[in-house]
Design a protein around this motif. Structure first.
Motif, PDB file in Angstrom:
ATOM      1  N   ASP A 118       0.500  -0.977  -0.181  1.00 44.78           N
ATOM      2  CA  ASP A 118      -0.369  -0.212  -0.122  1.00 44.78           C
ATOM      3  C   ASP A 118       1.028   1.304   0.286  1.00 44.78           C
ATOM      4  OD1 ASP A 118      -2.387  -1.128  -0.008  1.00 44.78           O
ATOM      5  OD2 ASP A 118      -2.680  -1.631   2.593  1.00 44.78           O
ATOM      6  N   VAL A 119       1.652   1.345   0.786  1.00 50.87           N
ATOM      7  CA  VAL A 119       2.786   2.141   1.027  1.00 50.87           C
ATOM      8  C   VAL A 119       3.715   2.903  -0.921  1.00 50.87           C
ATOM      9  CG1 VAL A 119       4.751   3.830   2.143  1.00 50.87           C
ATOM     10  CG2 VAL A 119       3.573   1.952   3.308  1.00 50.87           C
ATOM     11  N   CYS A 120       3.624   1.513  -0.669  1.00 46.59           N
ATOM     12  CA  CYS A 120       4.524   1.713  -2.429  1.00 46.59           C
ATOM     13  C   CYS A 120       3.802   2.023  -3.665  1.00 46.59           C
ATOM     14  CB  CYS A 120       5.017   0.140  -2.808  1.00 46.59           C
ATOM     15  SG  CYS A 120       6.644  -0.491  -1.584  1.00 46.59           S
ATOM     16  N   ALA A 121       2.625   1.798  -3.289  1.00 43.72           N
ATOM     17  CA  ALA A 121       1.657   2.375  -4.588  1.00 43.72           C
ATOM     18  C   ALA A 121       0.319   3.129  -4.100  1.00 43.72           C
ATOM     19  CB  ALA A 121       0.436   1.121  -5.282  1.00 43.72           C
ATOM     20  N   ALA A 172       6.315   7.595   2.866  1.00 41.91           N
ATOM     21  CA  ALA A 172       6.286   7.048   4.293  1.00 41.91           C
ATOM     22  C   ALA A 172       5.388   7.718   5.100  1.00 41.91           C
ATOM     23  CB  ALA A 172       7.739   6.561   4.970  1.00 41.91           C
ATOM     24  N   LEU A 173       5.768   9.418   4.988  1.00 45.02           N
ATOM     25  CA  LEU A 173       4.328  10.364   5.491  1.00 45.02           C
ATOM     26  C   LEU A 173       3.516  10.089   4.732  1.00 45.02           C
ATOM     27  CD1 LEU A 173       4.833  12.980   7.721  1.00 45.02           C
ATOM     28  CD2 LEU A 173       5.531  14.408   5.143  1.00 45.02           C
ATOM     29  N   ALA A 174       3.513  10.104   3.972  1.00 44.29           N
ATOM     30  CA  ALA A 174       2.072  10.369   3.558  1.00 44.29           C
ATOM     31  C   ALA A 174       0.606   8.532   3.878  1.00 44.29           C
ATOM     32  CB  ALA A 174       1.177   9.868   1.985  1.00 44.29           C
ATOM     33  N   ALA A 175       1.387   7.306   4.406  1.00 41.36           N
ATOM     34  CA  ALA A 175       0.872   6.749   4.980  1.00 41.36           C
ATOM     35  C   ALA A 175       1.731   6.674   6.900  1.00 41.36           C
ATOM     36  CB  ALA A 175       2.292   5.412   4.464  1.00 41.36           C
ATOM     37  N   LEU A 176       1.979   8.066   7.057  1.00 38.71           N
ATOM     38  CA  LEU A 176       1.563   7.617   8.484  1.00 38.71           C
ATOM     39  C   LEU A 176       0.775   8.339   8.805  1.00 38.71           C
ATOM     40  CD1 LEU A 176       4.203   7.378  10.888  1.00 38.71           C
ATOM     41  CD2 LEU A 176       4.891   9.763  10.463  1.00 38.71           C
ATOM     42  N   ASP A 177       0.312   9.495   8.210  1.00 41.65           N
ATOM     43  CA  ASP A 177      -0.810  11.003   8.311  1.00 41.65           C
ATOM     44  C   ASP A 177      -1.721   9.884   8.006  1.00 41.65           C
ATOM     45  OD1 ASP A 177      -1.870  13.678   7.910  1.00 41.65           O
ATOM     46  OD2 ASP A 177      -1.913  13.279   5.673  1.00 41.65           O
ATOM     47  N   ARG A 178      -1.670   8.677   6.932  1.00 43.72           N
ATOM     48  CA  ARG A 178      -3.487   8.631   6.963  1.00 43.72           C
ATOM     49  C   ARG A 178      -3.481   7.078   7.949  1.00 43.72           C
ATOM     50  NH1 ARG A 178      -8.136   7.605   6.416  1.00 43.72           N
ATOM     51  NH2 ARG A 178      -9.030   5.126   5.019  1.00 43.72           N
ATOM     52  N   LEU A 179      -2.275   6.528   8.731  1.00 44.47           N
ATOM     53  CA  LEU A 179      -1.831   5.803  10.300  1.00 44.47           C
ATOM     54  C   LEU A 179      -3.181   6.488  10.876  1.00 44.47           C
ATOM     55  CD1 LEU A 179      -1.685   3.322  11.641  1.00 44.47           C
ATOM     56  CD2 LEU A 179       0.814   4.293  11.693  1.00 44.47           C
ATOM     57  N   ALA A 180      -2.123   7.942  11.063  1.00 41.53           N
ATOM     58  CA  ALA A 180      -2.695   8.714  12.752  1.00 41.53           C
ATOM     59  C   ALA A 180      -4.716   8.970  12.035  1.00 41.53           C
ATOM     60  CB  ALA A 180      -2.077   9.342  12.531  1.00 41.53           C
ATOM     61  N   GLU A 181      -4.584   9.018  11.005  1.00 40.00           N
ATOM     62  CA  GLU A 181      -6.337   9.708  10.691  1.00 40.00           C
ATOM     63  C   GLU A 181      -7.179   8.527  10.784  1.00 40.00           C
ATOM     64  OE1 GLU A 181      -8.026  11.387   7.133  1.00 40.00           O
ATOM     65  OE2 GLU A 181      -8.321   9.275   6.763  1.00 40.00           O
ATOM     66  N   LEU A 182      -6.411   6.875  10.648  1.00 35.76           N
ATOM     67  CA  LEU A 182      -7.226   5.638  10.991  1.00 35.76           C
ATOM     68  C   LEU A 182      -7.235   5.789  12.711  1.00 35.76           C
ATOM     69  CD1 LEU A 182      -6.019   3.671   8.328  1.00 35.76           C
ATOM     70  CD2 LEU A 182      -8.967   4.284   8.258  1.00 35.76           C
ATOM     71  N   GLU A 183      -6.551   5.816  13.468  1.00 25.51           N
ATOM     72  CA  GLU A 183      -6.361   5.508  14.954  1.00 25.51           C
ATOM     73  C   GLU A 183      -7.255   6.581  15.465  1.00 25.51           C
ATOM     74  OE1 GLU A 183      -1.198   4.924  14.949  1.00 25.51           O
ATOM     75  OE2 GLU A 183      -2.471   6.927  15.576  1.00 25.51           O
ATOM     76  N   ARG A 235       8.814   3.517   9.245  1.00 24.09           N
ATOM     77  CA  ARG A 235      10.149   3.808   9.445  1.00 24.09           C
ATOM     78  C   ARG A 235      11.002   3.040   9.231  1.00 24.09           C
ATOM     79  NH1 ARG A 235       7.883   4.787  15.122  1.00 24.09           N
ATOM     80  NH2 ARG A 235       9.233   2.997  15.333  1.00 24.09           N
ATOM     81  N   LEU A 236      11.000   1.389   8.637  1.00 25.52           N
ATOM     82  CA  LEU A 236      11.686   0.955   8.565  1.00 25.52           C
ATOM     83  C   LEU A 236      12.359   1.282   6.455  1.00 25.52           C
ATOM     84  CD1 LEU A 236      14.050  -1.966   8.273  1.00 25.52           C
ATOM     85  CD2 LEU A 236      12.083  -2.879   7.839  1.00 25.52           C
ATOM     86  N   ILE A 237      10.387   1.576   6.227  1.00 26.39           N
ATOM     87  CA  ILE A 237      10.606   1.576   4.083  1.00 26.39           C
ATOM     88  C   ILE A 237      11.184   2.339   3.818  1.00 26.39           C
ATOM     89  CG2 ILE A 237       8.977  -0.823   4.820  1.00 26.39           C
ATOM     90  CD1 ILE A 237       6.775   0.543   3.575  1.00 26.39           C
ATOM     91  N   SER A 238      10.566   4.240   4.993  1.00 24.41           N
ATOM     92  CA  SER A 238      11.484   4.869   4.199  1.00 24.41           C
ATOM     93  C   SER A 238      12.781   5.424   3.705  1.00 24.41           C
ATOM     94  CB  SER A 238      10.791   6.366   5.415  1.00 24.41           C
ATOM     95  OG  SER A 238      11.797   5.930   6.485  1.00 24.41           O
ATOM     96  N   TYR A 239      13.449   4.546   3.950  1.00 24.15           N
ATOM     97  CA  TYR A 239      14.297   3.968   3.315  1.00 24.15           C
ATOM     98  C   TYR A 239      14.306   3.857   1.682  1.00 24.15           C
ATOM     99  CZ  TYR A 239      19.177   1.716   3.884  1.00 24.15           C
ATOM    100  OH  TYR A 239      20.879   1.642   3.803  1.00 24.15           O
ATOM    101  N   ASP A 240      13.799   2.831   2.092  1.00 27.29           N
ATOM    102  CA  ASP A 240      13.491   2.605   0.560  1.00 27.29           C
ATOM    103  C   ASP A 240      12.214   2.630  -0.784  1.00 27.29           C
ATOM    104  OD1 ASP A 240      16.058   0.650   0.466  1.00 27.29           O
ATOM    105  OD2 ASP A 240      15.199  -0.981   1.960  1.00 27.29           O
TER     106      ASP A 240
END
Length: 240
Positions: A49-52, A92-103, A81-86
Protein backbone atom coordinates in the motif's frame (compact mmCIF):
# COMPACT_ATOMS: atom_id res chain seq x y z
CA UNK A 1 -9.18 -3.66 24.00
CA UNK A 2 -10.77 -1.43 21.36
CA UNK A 3 -13.27 -3.26 19.20
CA UNK A 4 -12.31 -3.21 15.54
CA UNK A 5 -14.68 -4.15 12.76
CA UNK A 6 -12.99 -6.82 10.63
CA UNK A 7 -12.72 -6.25 6.89
CA UNK A 8 -15.52 -7.81 4.91
CA UNK A 9 -15.82 -8.89 1.30
CA UNK A 10 -19.20 -7.16 1.31
CA UNK A 11 -17.44 -3.79 1.36
CA UNK A 12 -15.75 -4.65 -1.91
CA UNK A 13 -18.85 -6.32 -3.32
CA UNK A 14 -20.77 -3.09 -2.86
CA UNK A 15 -18.39 -1.54 -5.39
CA UNK A 16 -18.38 -4.41 -7.90
CA UNK A 17 -19.66 -7.93 -7.19
CA UNK A 18 -17.58 -9.64 -9.89
CA UNK A 19 -14.40 -7.85 -8.79
CA UNK A 20 -15.11 -8.99 -5.22
CA UNK A 21 -15.19 -12.60 -6.44
CA UNK A 22 -11.89 -12.15 -8.25
CA UNK A 23 -10.34 -10.46 -5.23
CA UNK A 24 -11.50 -13.17 -2.83
CA UNK A 25 -10.22 -15.99 -5.06
CA UNK A 26 -6.86 -14.23 -5.45
CA UNK A 27 -6.55 -13.61 -1.72
CA UNK A 28 -7.36 -17.23 -1.00
CA UNK A 29 -4.67 -18.42 -3.38
CA UNK A 30 -1.84 -16.22 -2.08
CA UNK A 31 -2.86 -16.64 1.56
CA UNK A 32 -2.36 -20.38 1.18
CA UNK A 33 1.43 -20.02 1.13
CA UNK A 34 2.68 -21.72 4.27
CA UNK A 35 6.09 -20.12 4.75
CA UNK A 36 4.81 -16.74 5.96
CA UNK A 37 3.08 -15.95 9.25
CA UNK A 38 -0.18 -14.03 9.35
CA UNK A 39 1.75 -11.09 10.82
CA UNK A 40 4.26 -11.16 7.96
CA UNK A 41 1.43 -11.21 5.42
CA UNK A 42 -0.12 -8.12 7.03
CA UNK A 43 3.21 -6.28 6.93
CA UNK A 44 3.66 -7.15 3.26
CA UNK A 45 0.16 -5.92 2.40
CA UNK A 46 0.83 -2.62 4.14
CA UNK A 47 4.21 -2.34 2.42
CA UNK A 48 2.47 -2.75 -0.93
CA UNK A 49 0.00 0.00 0.00
CA UNK A 50 2.83 2.40 0.83
CA UNK A 51 4.70 1.68 -2.40
CA UNK A 52 1.56 2.09 -4.53
CA UNK A 53 0.14 4.86 -2.30
CA UNK A 54 -3.16 2.98 -2.04
CA UNK A 55 -3.89 4.64 1.30
CA UNK A 56 -7.66 4.73 1.07
CA UNK A 57 -9.80 1.60 1.35
CA UNK A 58 -6.97 -0.94 0.75
CA UNK A 59 -4.78 0.51 3.51
CA UNK A 60 -7.73 0.69 5.91
CA UNK A 61 -8.81 -2.90 5.22
CA UNK A 62 -5.27 -4.20 5.61
CA UNK A 63 -4.78 -2.24 8.84
CA UNK A 64 -8.06 -3.49 10.30
CA UNK A 65 -7.21 -7.04 9.29
CA UNK A 66 -3.84 -6.65 11.01
CA UNK A 67 -5.41 -5.32 14.19
CA UNK A 68 -7.64 -8.38 14.32
CA UNK A 69 -4.52 -10.55 14.11
CA UNK A 70 -2.67 -8.72 16.86
CA UNK A 71 -0.53 -6.38 14.77
CA UNK A 72 -0.46 -3.03 16.59
CA UNK A 73 -0.23 0.48 15.19
CA UNK A 74 3.17 0.65 16.91
CA UNK A 75 4.22 -2.28 14.67
CA UNK A 76 2.89 -0.43 11.62
CA UNK A 77 4.79 2.72 12.59
CA UNK A 78 7.97 0.64 12.92
CA UNK A 79 7.31 -0.69 9.42
CA UNK A 80 6.84 2.81 8.01
CA UNK A 81 10.06 4.02 9.60
CA UNK A 82 11.90 1.02 8.17
CA UNK A 83 10.64 1.16 4.60
CA UNK A 84 11.01 4.94 4.25
CA UNK A 85 14.65 4.05 3.46
CA UNK A 86 13.63 2.36 0.18
CA UNK A 87 10.08 3.52 -0.54
CA UNK A 88 11.03 7.15 -0.01
CA UNK A 89 10.28 9.42 2.93
CA UNK A 90 7.47 11.13 1.02
CA UNK A 91 5.49 7.88 0.61
CA UNK A 92 6.07 6.82 4.23
CA UNK A 93 4.98 10.26 5.46
CA UNK A 94 1.72 10.01 3.51
CA UNK A 95 1.08 6.60 5.06
CA UNK A 96 1.94 7.88 8.55
CA UNK A 97 -0.55 10.71 8.10
CA UNK A 98 -3.23 8.23 7.02
CA UNK A 99 -2.39 5.92 9.94
CA UNK A 100 -2.84 8.75 12.44
CA UNK A 101 -6.19 9.53 10.83
CA UNK A 102 -7.32 5.91 11.21
CA UNK A 103 -6.07 5.72 14.79
CA UNK A 104 -8.43 8.60 15.59
CA UNK A 105 -11.33 7.18 13.59
CA UNK A 106 -11.00 3.71 15.17
CA UNK A 107 -10.39 5.02 18.68
CA UNK A 108 -6.90 3.53 18.88
CA UNK A 109 -4.17 4.92 21.11
CA UNK A 110 -1.45 6.94 19.47
CA UNK A 111 1.80 5.13 20.41
CA UNK A 112 4.31 7.12 22.43
CA UNK A 113 7.39 6.81 20.22
CA UNK A 114 10.79 7.61 21.69
CA UNK A 115 13.58 9.38 19.87
CA UNK A 116 16.80 7.98 18.43
CA UNK A 117 20.08 8.59 20.26
CA UNK A 118 21.91 11.52 18.75
CA UNK A 119 24.83 9.44 17.48
CA UNK A 120 22.49 7.56 15.11
CA UNK A 121 21.63 10.85 13.40
CA UNK A 122 25.17 11.85 12.54
CA UNK A 123 27.02 11.37 9.28
CA UNK A 124 30.50 11.96 7.92
CA UNK A 125 33.89 10.51 8.87
CA UNK A 126 33.34 10.91 12.63
CA UNK A 127 29.99 9.06 12.68
CA UNK A 128 29.65 5.64 14.36
CA UNK A 129 30.11 2.53 12.18
CA UNK A 130 27.28 1.66 9.84
CA UNK A 131 25.63 -1.80 9.90
CA UNK A 132 25.52 -1.72 6.10
CA UNK A 133 27.28 -4.84 4.72
CA UNK A 134 30.77 -4.15 3.45
CA UNK A 135 29.92 -5.71 0.10
CA UNK A 136 27.17 -3.13 -0.37
CA UNK A 137 29.40 -0.31 0.88
CA UNK A 138 32.04 -1.24 -1.70
CA UNK A 139 29.50 -0.98 -4.52
CA UNK A 140 28.17 2.35 -3.23
CA UNK A 141 31.65 3.78 -2.79
CA UNK A 142 32.32 3.18 -6.49
CA UNK A 143 29.08 4.95 -7.41
CA UNK A 144 29.52 8.07 -5.24
CA UNK A 145 31.11 8.61 -1.80
CA UNK A 146 28.43 11.11 -0.73
CA UNK A 147 25.70 8.63 -1.63
CA UNK A 148 27.54 6.00 0.43
CA UNK A 149 27.47 8.41 3.38
CA UNK A 150 23.71 8.78 2.86
CA UNK A 151 23.26 5.01 2.89
CA UNK A 152 25.38 4.70 6.03
CA UNK A 153 23.16 7.28 7.73
CA UNK A 154 19.99 5.46 6.72
CA UNK A 155 21.34 2.12 7.94
CA UNK A 156 22.53 3.66 11.20
CA UNK A 157 19.08 5.10 11.94
CA UNK A 158 17.63 1.59 11.65
CA UNK A 159 20.07 -0.02 14.07
CA UNK A 160 17.87 -0.14 17.24
CA UNK A 161 16.24 -3.45 18.12
CA UNK A 162 13.82 -4.56 20.81
CA UNK A 163 10.29 -3.31 21.57
CA UNK A 164 8.43 -1.63 18.72
CA UNK A 165 10.91 -2.86 16.13
CA UNK A 166 10.72 -5.62 13.55
CA UNK A 167 12.68 -8.86 13.31
CA UNK A 168 15.48 -9.23 10.77
CA UNK A 169 13.29 -11.63 8.81
CA UNK A 170 10.36 -9.18 8.76
CA UNK A 171 12.66 -6.35 7.69
CA UNK A 172 14.17 -8.41 4.91
CA UNK A 173 10.81 -9.56 3.57
CA UNK A 174 9.53 -5.96 3.53
CA UNK A 175 12.59 -4.65 1.71
CA UNK A 176 12.50 -7.57 -0.74
CA UNK A 177 8.92 -6.59 -1.48
CA UNK A 178 9.90 -2.99 -2.15
CA UNK A 179 12.42 -4.26 -4.67
CA UNK A 180 9.61 -6.15 -6.36
CA UNK A 181 7.22 -3.19 -6.39
CA UNK A 182 9.87 -0.81 -7.76
CA UNK A 183 11.61 -3.47 -9.90
CA UNK A 184 15.03 -2.87 -8.31
CA UNK A 185 15.94 -6.50 -8.88
CA UNK A 186 19.73 -6.38 -9.16
CA UNK A 187 22.10 -5.65 -6.23
CA UNK A 188 19.53 -4.61 -3.64
CA UNK A 189 17.20 -7.54 -4.31
CA UNK A 190 20.07 -9.96 -3.82
CA UNK A 191 21.27 -8.20 -0.65
CA UNK A 192 17.77 -8.29 0.83
CA UNK A 193 17.31 -11.98 -0.01
CA UNK A 194 20.66 -12.72 1.62
CA UNK A 195 19.51 -10.78 4.70
CA UNK A 196 16.34 -12.88 4.86
CA UNK A 197 18.34 -16.10 4.64
CA UNK A 198 20.69 -14.81 7.32
CA UNK A 199 17.66 -13.98 9.48
CA UNK A 200 16.48 -17.58 9.55
CA UNK A 201 14.30 -17.77 6.43
CA UNK A 202 14.59 -20.75 4.13
CA UNK A 203 14.88 -20.41 0.37
CA UNK A 204 11.28 -21.61 0.10
CA UNK A 205 10.17 -18.93 2.60
CA UNK A 206 11.80 -16.39 0.29
CA UNK A 207 9.93 -17.90 -2.63
CA UNK A 208 6.71 -17.54 -0.65
CA UNK A 209 7.35 -13.80 -0.44
CA UNK A 210 7.32 -13.70 -4.23
CA UNK A 211 4.26 -15.95 -4.39
CA UNK A 212 2.38 -13.76 -1.91
CA UNK A 213 3.30 -10.54 -3.69
CA UNK A 214 1.76 -11.75 -6.97
CA UNK A 215 -1.52 -10.14 -5.88
CA UNK A 216 0.10 -6.71 -6.14
CA UNK A 217 1.13 -7.08 -9.79
CA UNK A 218 1.63 -10.36 -11.61
CA UNK A 219 3.86 -8.92 -14.33
CA UNK A 220 6.22 -7.40 -11.76
CA UNK A 221 6.46 -10.78 -10.03
CA UNK A 222 7.19 -12.39 -13.37
CA UNK A 223 10.30 -10.22 -13.62
CA UNK A 224 11.15 -10.84 -9.95
CA UNK A 225 11.04 -14.60 -10.48
CA UNK A 226 13.48 -14.30 -13.39
CA UNK A 227 15.86 -12.22 -11.26
CA UNK A 228 15.48 -14.59 -8.31
CA UNK A 229 16.52 -17.61 -10.36
CA UNK A 230 19.56 -15.74 -11.70
CA UNK A 231 20.62 -14.78 -8.17
CA UNK A 232 19.95 -18.30 -6.89
CA UNK A 233 22.14 -19.85 -9.57
CA UNK A 234 24.99 -17.40 -8.93
CA UNK A 235 24.80 -17.66 -5.14
CA UNK A 236 24.23 -21.41 -5.01
CA UNK A 237 20.93 -21.23 -3.13
CA UNK A 238 19.50 -24.75 -3.09
CA UNK A 239 16.06 -24.87 -4.73
CA UNK A 240 13.59 -27.64 -3.98
Amino acid sequence: MTAVTPPSVTEVAALDAMFAQMDAATSGHVNAVSGLSDREKVLLRLTADVCAQTLGLPFELHLRDGLQLGVTTADVRALLRLISYDSGYHTALAALDRLAELETALGLPNPNVGELPGEFLTSGPDAPPSPLPESARAILAQLDPYFLDYFDLQSRMRTPSGPDTLTIRERAFATMSIDIHYQTLDDTFRVHIQRALGGGASVDDVRDVLRFNAQFGATRIWQAWKAFHVHAAEAGWALD
